[in-house]
Design an enzyme around this catalytic site. Structure first.
Site, PDB file in Angstrom:
ATOM      1  N   THR A 268       0.817  -1.207   0.000  1.00  0.00           N
ATOM      2  CA  THR A 268       0.000   0.000   0.000  1.00  0.00           C
ATOM      3  C   THR A 268       0.861   1.272   0.000  1.00  0.00           C
ATOM      4  O   THR A 268       0.625   2.180  -0.791  1.00  0.00           O
ATOM      5  CB  THR A 268      -0.876   0.001   1.261  1.00  0.00           C
ATOM      6  OG1 THR A 268      -0.083  -0.498   2.338  1.00  0.00           O
ATOM      7  CG2 THR A 268      -2.098  -0.850   1.092  1.00  0.00           C
ATOM      8  N   PHE A 395      -8.074   4.466   4.669  1.00  0.00           N
ATOM      9  CA  PHE A 395      -7.592   3.523   5.681  1.00  0.00           C
ATOM     10  C   PHE A 395      -8.720   2.665   6.257  1.00  0.00           C
ATOM     11  O   PHE A 395      -8.556   2.028   7.305  1.00  0.00           O
ATOM     12  CB  PHE A 395      -6.863   4.283   6.799  1.00  0.00           C
ATOM     13  CG  PHE A 395      -5.562   4.898   6.330  1.00  0.00           C
ATOM     14  CD1 PHE A 395      -4.435   4.102   6.137  1.00  0.00           C
ATOM     15  CD2 PHE A 395      -5.469   6.255   6.054  1.00  0.00           C
ATOM     16  CE1 PHE A 395      -3.236   4.650   5.679  1.00  0.00           C
ATOM     17  CE2 PHE A 395      -4.276   6.813   5.594  1.00  0.00           C
ATOM     18  CZ  PHE A 395      -3.155   6.008   5.403  1.00  0.00           C
ATOM     19  N   CYS A 402      -7.297   0.586   9.352  1.00  0.00           N
ATOM     20  CA  CYS A 402      -5.880   0.230   9.267  1.00  0.00           C
ATOM     21  C   CYS A 402      -5.145   0.502  10.583  1.00  0.00           C
ATOM     22  O   CYS A 402      -5.106   1.635  11.054  1.00  0.00           O
ATOM     23  CB  CYS A 402      -5.248   1.040   8.154  1.00  0.00           C
ATOM     24  SG  CYS A 402      -3.513   0.684   7.934  1.00  0.00           S
TER      25      CYS A 402
HETATM   26  C1  HEM Z   1      -6.336  -2.616   7.289  1.00  0.00           C
HETATM   27  C2  HEM Z   1      -5.240   0.701   3.917  1.00  0.00           C
HETATM   28  C3  HEM Z   1      -0.604   0.718   5.439  1.00  0.00           C
HETATM   29  C4  HEM Z   1      -1.586  -3.019   8.341  1.00  0.00           C
HETATM   30  C5  HEM Z   1      -6.434  -1.708   6.258  1.00  0.00           C
HETATM   31  C6  HEM Z   1      -7.662  -1.362   5.580  1.00  0.00           C
HETATM   32  C7  HEM Z   1      -7.352  -0.438   4.633  1.00  0.00           C
HETATM   33  C8  HEM Z   1      -5.931  -0.192   4.713  1.00  0.00           C
HETATM   34  C9  HEM Z   1      -8.316   0.194   3.649  1.00  0.00           C
HETATM   35  C10 HEM Z   1      -9.065  -1.938   5.875  1.00  0.00           C
HETATM   36  C11 HEM Z   1      -9.313  -3.157   5.020  1.00  0.00           C
HETATM   37  C12 HEM Z   1     -10.689  -3.765   5.169  1.00  0.00           C
HETATM   38  O1  HEM Z   1     -11.580  -3.202   5.800  1.00  0.00           O
HETATM   39  O2  HEM Z   1     -10.883  -4.859   4.615  1.00  0.00           O
HETATM   40  C13 HEM Z   1      -3.890   1.004   4.070  1.00  0.00           C
HETATM   41  C14 HEM Z   1      -3.196   2.029   3.317  1.00  0.00           C
HETATM   42  C15 HEM Z   1      -1.891   2.036   3.740  1.00  0.00           C
HETATM   43  C16 HEM Z   1      -1.768   1.013   4.759  1.00  0.00           C
HETATM   44  C17 HEM Z   1      -3.839   2.910   2.261  1.00  0.00           C
HETATM   45  C18 HEM Z   1      -0.726   2.895   3.317  1.00  0.00           C
HETATM   46  C19 HEM Z   1      -0.805   4.009   2.646  1.00  0.00           C
HETATM   47  C20 HEM Z   1      -0.456  -0.269   6.382  1.00  0.00           C
HETATM   48  C21 HEM Z   1       0.754  -0.562   7.109  1.00  0.00           C
HETATM   49  C22 HEM Z   1       0.475  -1.630   7.915  1.00  0.00           C
HETATM   50  C23 HEM Z   1      -0.919  -1.994   7.706  1.00  0.00           C
HETATM   51  C24 HEM Z   1       2.078   0.184   6.954  1.00  0.00           C
HETATM   52  C25 HEM Z   1       1.374  -2.344   8.894  1.00  0.00           C
HETATM   53  C26 HEM Z   1       2.438  -1.839   9.429  1.00  0.00           C
HETATM   54  C27 HEM Z   1      -2.949  -3.226   8.285  1.00  0.00           C
HETATM   55  C28 HEM Z   1      -3.646  -4.266   9.040  1.00  0.00           C
HETATM   56  C29 HEM Z   1      -5.015  -4.140   8.754  1.00  0.00           C
HETATM   57  C30 HEM Z   1      -5.134  -3.034   7.810  1.00  0.00           C
HETATM   58  C31 HEM Z   1      -3.008  -5.291   9.965  1.00  0.00           C
HETATM   59  C32 HEM Z   1      -6.166  -4.970   9.325  1.00  0.00           C
HETATM   60  C33 HEM Z   1      -6.678  -4.267  10.567  1.00  0.00           C
HETATM   61  C34 HEM Z   1      -7.819  -5.024  11.256  1.00  0.00           C
HETATM   62  O3  HEM Z   1      -8.778  -5.432  10.602  1.00  0.00           O
HETATM   63  O4  HEM Z   1      -7.722  -5.177  12.465  1.00  0.00           O
HETATM   64  N1  HEM Z   1      -5.392  -0.972   5.718  1.00  0.00           N
HETATM   65  N2  HEM Z   1      -3.000   0.405   4.918  1.00  0.00           N
HETATM   66  N3  HEM Z   1      -1.447  -1.135   6.775  1.00  0.00           N
HETATM   67  N4  HEM Z   1      -3.882  -2.514   7.563  1.00  0.00           N
HETATM   68 FE1  HEM Z   1      -3.431  -0.993   6.325  1.00  0.00          FE
END
Ligand code: HEM
Length: 458
Positions: A268, A395, A402
């Protein structure tokens, strides 16, 4: 009386598969959103999906009392690899709660600040590489940003160096991961035929999952054998207890979440940085303002943690890029019971609702007639704070939003400031026309640029 959700004509067996270009699905979906407006429906892989395309409808389905995360489409198949890891856990799954509560503190302001030096270390490797290659070299932008973000999450979160800048090929984990993401997307679009038709593909998918699991379990083993006194994510996974139940993460859960972080933590942010540079090179005025801000705030110094909060225009650039090119272009919820949405569309409890950010983020009712235009000024703190709720969701939402957002923000802002401070960039091919490549995340396809050092004598 309810309204029918509009949909293109569906064919036996293949449903609406022909509507979606397998290589550039986001372009097909964006065109369908333009054709149908606030909502449309497709049947893909034998299953019906509803696409939410405006802020008003998005705002309604973000209500966590009525709607919850759905693990569907490609995510359903990624779950075969990482089971109840944070990203793919089903609503209410026990291990999600344990991991969420145990790991949240590792993403607080202090631990993220503590990761600054290591992020700086990896970004410096990128700067050095581009300096050495010189101003005539065509940089394959997404590949180098993938090296940056993969090495950053591996080092900051797990104390491991993948050393991606020192090899021509990307780390085998990345190749396996990309194959799994493509495979998961492909499986989600498959026609409903018996599984033996896809035996070879499925076997490759499973081999790649095995490879990722091995990388993850090796990292855990290394750390158990060589413990370090550090507040990083791996230590949090090994030792933090869930404050509610007092439980630790199980060994399996640690491996699943390790892969989850390596996947979610780099694709991402790499996409975000790639689109930032594409837009800056297409918009000389925004580039000039960004450069001016970096020169004013950072000057001849090296970029420090204290500089970051002063980079207001760069901050707005990140927000605006995430608006136009949300790296995770959609996320899915489903109603907890049969519902009427938008006052007229009936959706059953089983229906996945795809919040299609590439349309929601361009809703003219929120962003005006120039919604398609890259204009960071609209994302400076003041106008940004005035946006209606749920107009900007890169996010995700609520409890399932996220967890890595602060990590991604610091990493992207730092890299952007360092790169602008060190180089003058140009597009390799000034006539380049963007097309959007997608797996679970999106990236600009075949985008190359050149980097001329601004201080060649230093
Ligand atoms: C969940 C976007 C960076 C770890 C999500 C979700 C989005 C997202 C949209 C929700 C997904 C859903 O509802 O199905 C982004 C964007 C990023 C980014 C745009 C960077 C620009 C990161 C980074 C990490 C990360 C750097 C880890 C260090 C996670 C995790 C989840 C998540 C573990 C699941 C959270 C949960 O359901 O408890 N992210 N993310 N993401 N993201 Fe990110």
């Amino acid at each position: 009386m309810t309204d029918t959700i509009p949909s293109p004509r569906s064919w036996p067996l293949i449903g609406n598969a022909l509507e979606i270009n397998a290589e550039f699905p986001m372009t097909s979906l964006s065109n369908l959103a333009k054709r149908y407006g606030e909502i449309f429906k497709l049947t893909v892989g034998g299953r019906e999906r509803v696409f939410i395309c405006t802020r008003d409808l998005c705002n309604e389905v973000m209500d966590e009392k009525r709607f919850e995360k759905a693990v569907t489409g490609a995510l359903h198949y990624i779950r075969e690899a990482v089971h109840d890891g944070l990203f793919t856990a089903l609503p209410g799954e026990h291990n999600w709660g344990v991991a969420h509560r145990a790991l949240m503190p590792a993403f607080g302001p202090l631990p993220i600040h503590g990761m600054f030096d290591e992020m700086y270390d990896i970004a410096s490797q990128l700067v050095l590489k581009w300096e050495r290659f010189g101003p005539q070299h065509d940089i394959k932008v997404t590949d180098d940003f993938t090296r940056l973000t993969l090495d950053s999450i591996a080092l900051c979160a797990m104390g491991t160096r993948f050393n991606s800048f020192y090899t021509e090929e990307l780390h085998p984990f990345v190749n396996a991961m990309v194959a799994v993401l493509i495979g998961a997307g492909g499986r989600a679009r498959r026609p409903p035929l018996p599984s033996y038709f896809f035996r070879a593909e499925d076997q490759k998918f499973n081999e790649n999952v095995e490879l990722m699991l091995k990388v993850a379990t090796d990292l855990v083993k290394q750390r158990r054998e060589n413990p370090v006194d550090k507040k990083d994510l791996l230590n949090a996974m090994l030792y933090n207890k869930d404050p509610k139940t007092g439980e630790n993460l199980t060994e399996e859960c640690i491996a699943y979440n390790m892969i989850t972080f390596l996947i979610a933590g780099h694709e991402t942010t790499s996409g975000l940085l790639s689109f930032v540079f594409y837009e800056l090179l297409k918009n000389p005025e925004a580039y000039r303002k960004a450069q001016e801000e970096v020169d004013r705030v950072v000057g001849d110094e090296t970029v420090t943690y204290q500089h970051l909060s002063k980079l207001e225009y760069l901050n707005a650039i990140l927000r605006e890029t995430l608006r136009l090119y949300p790296p995770a272009p959609a996320f899915t919820v489903r109603p907890k019971k049969d519902e009427i949405i938008g006052g007229k569309y009936h959706v059953t409890k089983e229906t996945p609702l795809f919040c299609f950010l590439m349309a929601i983020h361009k809703d003219p009712a929120v962003y005006g007639e120039d919604a398609e235009v890259f204009r960071p000024e609209r994302m400076m703190d003041e106008p940004f704070g005035q946006l209606p709720p749920n107009a900007w969701k890169p996010f995700g939402n609520g409890a399932r939003a996220c967890i890595g957002r602060p990590f991604a923000w610091q990493e992207a802002l730092l890299a952007l400031a360092m790169l602008l401070s060190n180089f003058e960039f140009t597009m390799s091919d000034p006539s380049y026309q963007i097309s959007i490549q997608s797996t679970l995340t999106i990236k600009p396809h075949d985008f190359y640029m050149r980097a001329k050092p601004r201080h060649p004598d230093i």
